[in-house]
Design an enzyme around this catalytic site. Structure first.
Site, PDB file in Angstrom:
ATOM      1  CG  ASP A   1      87.912  96.421 100.922  1.00 27.57           C
ATOM      2  OD1 ASP A   1      87.566  97.322 101.689  1.00 27.57           O
ATOM      3  OD2 ASP A   1      88.937  96.668 100.239  1.00 27.57           O
TER       4      ASP A   1
ATOM      5  CD  GLU B   1      89.405 105.910 101.821  1.00 25.22           C
ATOM      6  OE1 GLU B   1      89.747 104.657 101.833  1.00 25.22           O
ATOM      7  OE2 GLU B   1      90.147 106.810 101.110  1.00 25.22           O
TER       8      GLU B   1
ATOM      9  CG  HIS C   1      94.724 101.699  97.703  1.00 27.09           C
ATOM     10  ND1 HIS C   1      93.918 103.004  98.044  1.00 27.09           N
ATOM     11  CD2 HIS C   1      93.999 100.844  98.462  1.00 27.09           C
ATOM     12  CE1 HIS C   1      93.118 102.548  98.998  1.00 27.09           C
ATOM     13  NE2 HIS C   1      92.923 101.284  98.922  1.00 27.09           N
TER      14      HIS C   1
ATOM     15  N   GLY D   1      96.054  99.880 101.935  1.00 24.56           N
ATOM     16  CA  GLY D   1      97.253 100.559 101.035  1.00 24.56           C
ATOM     17  C   GLY D   1      98.557 100.026 101.934  1.00 24.56           C
TER      18      GLY D   1
ATOM     19  CG  ASN E   1      92.034  96.724 104.167  1.00 23.98           C
ATOM     20  OD1 ASN E   1      91.730  96.062 105.405  1.00 23.98           O
ATOM     21  ND2 ASN E   1      90.903  97.401 103.560  1.00 23.98           N
TER      22      ASN E   1
ATOM     23  CB  THR F   1      99.466  95.331  95.796  1.00 21.13           C
ATOM     24  OG1 THR F   1      98.426  96.193  95.369  1.00 21.13           O
ATOM     25  CG2 THR F   1     100.470  95.570  94.698  1.00 21.13           C
TER      26      THR F   1
HETATM   27  O1  G3H Z   1      91.325  97.824 100.406  1.00 22.35           O
HETATM   28  C1  G3H Z   1      92.290  97.027  99.858  1.00 22.35           C
HETATM   29  C2  G3H Z   1      93.687  97.580 100.520  1.00 22.35           C
HETATM   30  O2  G3H Z   1      93.690  98.967 100.861  1.00 22.35           O
HETATM   31  C3  G3H Z   1      94.804  96.922  99.473  1.00 22.35           C
HETATM   32  O3  G3H Z   1      95.939  97.916  99.276  1.00 22.35           O
HETATM   33  O4  G3H Z   1      96.795  96.432  97.593  1.00 22.35           O
HETATM   34  O5  G3H Z   1      97.944  98.559  98.428  1.00 22.35           O
HETATM   35  O6  G3H Z   1      97.708  96.418  99.710  1.00 22.35           O
HETATM   36  P1  G3H Z   1      97.016  97.344  98.653  1.00 22.35           P
HETATM   37 ZN    ZN Z   2      91.907  99.881 100.137  1.00 26.33          ZN
END
Ligand code: G3H
Ligand code: ZN
Length: 282
Positions: A84, A136, A182, A211, A232, A235
């Site tokens: 990623d 993206e 994110h 995010g 995705n 966090t």
């Molecule tokens: O690519 C990974 C994600 O976009 C994770 O985003 O940590 O805000 O859930 P997040």
């Molecule tokens: Zn991401």
């Protein structure tokens, strides 16, 4: 049930008008917890390792990737392995040999023409290596190099530009900026569902939401109904894992065996994954 290609899970989700969820792996406990949670929910899942996580492991891709692939192979549900937010072309070129079936190449911070050129070249290489490639367009904020807030004008994905981008680059999926950001620790993001719907009508490949930790359940489910196919999440797992470690250490300050606090942390990751996958499947 086994290690399966990301492209297959995404295609299956698109056909069924549902989503497949990708969770970030930083440690072995993340990978084990994610697969345990997916097994408990009876749903397929994607394990994704970001370039940042590779940097954390001294820039070495193999140790975490091989461990995650091994955990994936032993899973009782289908599990895919995805690399990623790759900005480093050298890292992209290591993906196939390390067991990945897909990569997100992240040129989202570049001006349009440079993003197109870099991503088209990455897609050509990836397809030659048998890999599925996500990119993206627009800019999902919240990363350390973010040029702007996800909520600022001008960073959301434009549908006409997105269609042109996919044609020019040949990517297999597109991460879009539709209001998420994110690394949010509160679930307060509001998505632009009309924009997601327009993107779904205009863009010929599956749409990806980054995010997603900051997006409430109802908004995530609505996003899937309007056209998001891959979600995705990173966090949210770190919040669960760290809370479990903190609680354990606070209640047993003399503890020294890491298994005594990493075990509950892995269970907390599994519970969060189970809850997300069950909520999205309902
Ligand atoms: O690519 C990974 C994600 O976009 C994770 O985003 O940590 O805000 O859930 P997040
Ligand atoms: Zn991401």
């Amino acid at each position: 049930m086994s290690l399966v290609p990301t492209g297959d899970l995404v295609a299956q989700a698109a056909t069924e008008r549902r989503c497949v969820t990708a969770f970030n792996v930083i440690t072995l406990e993340h990978a084990e917890g994610i697969v345990a949670g997916a097994e408990a929910a009876g749903r397929p899942v994607i394990l994704q390792i970001s370039e940042n996580a590779v940097r954390y492991h001294g820039g070495h891709l193999a140790p975490l990737a091989l461990a995650a692939a091994s955990v994936a192979r032993s899973g009782r549900v289908d599990v895919a392995l995805h690399l990623d937010h790759v900005t480093d072309v050298d890292l992209l070129h290591q993906a196939a040999d390390a067991g990945f079936s897909s990569v997100m190449f992240d040129a989202g911070a570049l001006p349009y023409a440079e993003n197109v050129a870099a991503t088209a070249s990455a897609a050509r290489w990836a397809h030659g290596a048998g890999l599925w490639l996500e990119a993206e367009l627009g800019y999902v904020g919240g990363k350390p190099d973010s040029p702007a807030s996800a909520h600022a004008a001008g960073v959301r994905t434009d549908p006409a530009e997105a269609a042109d981008y996919v044609t020019r680059t040949g990517v297999d999926a597109l991460a879009v900026a539709v209001g998420s950001s994110h690394a949010m620790t509160e679930r307060s993001a509001t998505l632009d569902h009309a924009l997601i719907e327009r993107l779904r009508e205009t863009v010929p490949v599956p749409l990806v939401l980054h995010g997603s930790s900051g997006v409430p359940d109802g908004e995530l489910r609505a996003a899937v109904r309007t056209g998001i196919v891959k979600i995705n999440i990173g966090t949210a797992l770190n919040i669960s894992l760290t809370r479990a470690v903190r609680d354990t250490l606070e209640s047993m300050p003399a503890l020294t065996d890491p298994r005594k606090y990493l075990g509950p942390a892995r269970d907390a990751v599994a519970a969060t994954v189970h809850d997300v996958l069950t909520m999205l499947a309902a």
